[in-house]
Design an enzyme around this catalytic site. Structure first.
Site, short mmCIF file in Angstrom:
data_model
loop_
_atom_site.label_atom_id
_atom_site.label_comp_id
_atom_site.label_asym_id
_atom_site.label_seq_id
_atom_site.Cartn_x
_atom_site.Cartn_y
_atom_site.Cartn_z
N SER A 140 42.24 49.15 41.83
CA SER A 140 41.79 49.88 41.60
C SER A 140 40.50 50.83 43.06
O SER A 140 39.49 50.19 43.44
CB SER A 140 40.46 51.02 40.98
N TYR A 153 34.63 48.40 35.29
CA TYR A 153 35.83 48.41 35.24
C TYR A 153 35.81 47.86 37.03
O TYR A 153 36.72 47.15 37.14
CB TYR A 153 36.29 49.45 35.25
#
Length: 276
Positions: A140, A153
């Protein structure tokens, strides 16, 4: 070696979003796809949409035995595994550092970093013996820049990138390539899940994300699952046979930052500023 069309691919998190788009694209191009997820309804639908080329397996990516079984099932059914796509994900809670519980941190790492490790580990177990194979880990932009995801995350997605590099170095002499794809703002269900939405509200949130992303990055539209799937399809194919240890960022220019827009001269003149 997996040709542009064909091969046997195992995809985690294949029931929706980037995973589903990847399964559908590879299936259309002739691959046999083992779709894995914990969402049995959606996962089964994706597999069935591929006709005889898709098969669904219930896999909890936090359980090593589930991931090992998915790889073994592909071997039993099709005789080999050409590619494994470690895509399963969760956003986790957006909150301040002092409010992050150890349980939340561990749960995020389990679904993201640990599952990528397990998928890479068990892919390597069979691919080294085969003498060929491709592994793609989905990271990501939160691994590259701050502000694009919660602390756990971003940290977990960054760990995936380093795992990709170190695994690529070990496995290259055995004919196994390991690469990563890093999506930017993509209109998928994961954002809604991160906000605690379900049902109709979750589906509506995807349209909201799509609208919001139109002005969020230089390319004025939201990313779609198919955008990321195309990059994954390239990396698992023989077109990328000399590519390993790399990270393809597919983010519409998001990580470039805002900066001066392409039409800055006209905009500056419009507000009475200097363009030279």
């Amino acid at each position: 070696m997996m040709e542009r069309n064909g091969g046997v691919v195992v995809v985690t998190g294949g029931a929706s979003g980037i995973g589903a788009a990847t399964c559908e694209l590879l299936g259309r191009r002739g691959s046999r796809v083992v779709v894995t997820d914990i969402d049995d309804v959606r996962g089964t639908a994706v597999a069935e949409s591929l006709g005889g080329r898709g098969e669904y397996l219930h896999v909890d990516v936090t359980r090593e035995q589930d991931i090992a079984a998915a790889i073994d099932t592909a071997i039993e059914r099709f005789g080999r595994v050409d590619a494994v796509v470690n895509n399963a994900g969760r956003v986790g809670a957006w909150t301040y550092l002092q409010d992050i519980t150890l349980e939340e941190w561990d749960a995020t790492f389990a679904v993201l970093a640990r599952s990528a490790f397990l998928g890479t580990k068990h892919a390597a177990r069979v691919m080294r013996e085969q003498g060929f194979g491709a592994i793609v880990n989905v990271s990501s932009v939160a691994a590259l820049r701050t502000g694009f995801g919660p602390h756990p995350y971003g940290a977990a997605k960054a760990a995936i990138l380093q795992l990709t590099r170190s695994a690529a170095r070990e496995l290259a002499p055995h004919g196994v390539r390991v690469n990563a794809v890093t999506p930017g703002g993509v209109a998928t269900r994961i954002q809604g899940h991160g906000a605690g939405l379900e049902g109709d509200a979750l589906d509506a949130s995807i349209d909201g994300v799509r609208r919001g992303l139109r002005t969020f990055q230089p390319i004025p539209r939201a990313g779609e699952g198919t955008d990321i799937a195309e990059a994954i399809a390239y990396l698992v194919s023989d077109a990328a046979s000399f590519v390993t240890g790399q990270n393809i960022v597919v983010d519409g220019g998001l990580t470039l930052g805002k900066g001066w827009p392409a039409n800055y001269r006209a905009e500056a003149e419009a507000v009475g500023g200097h363009s030279g």
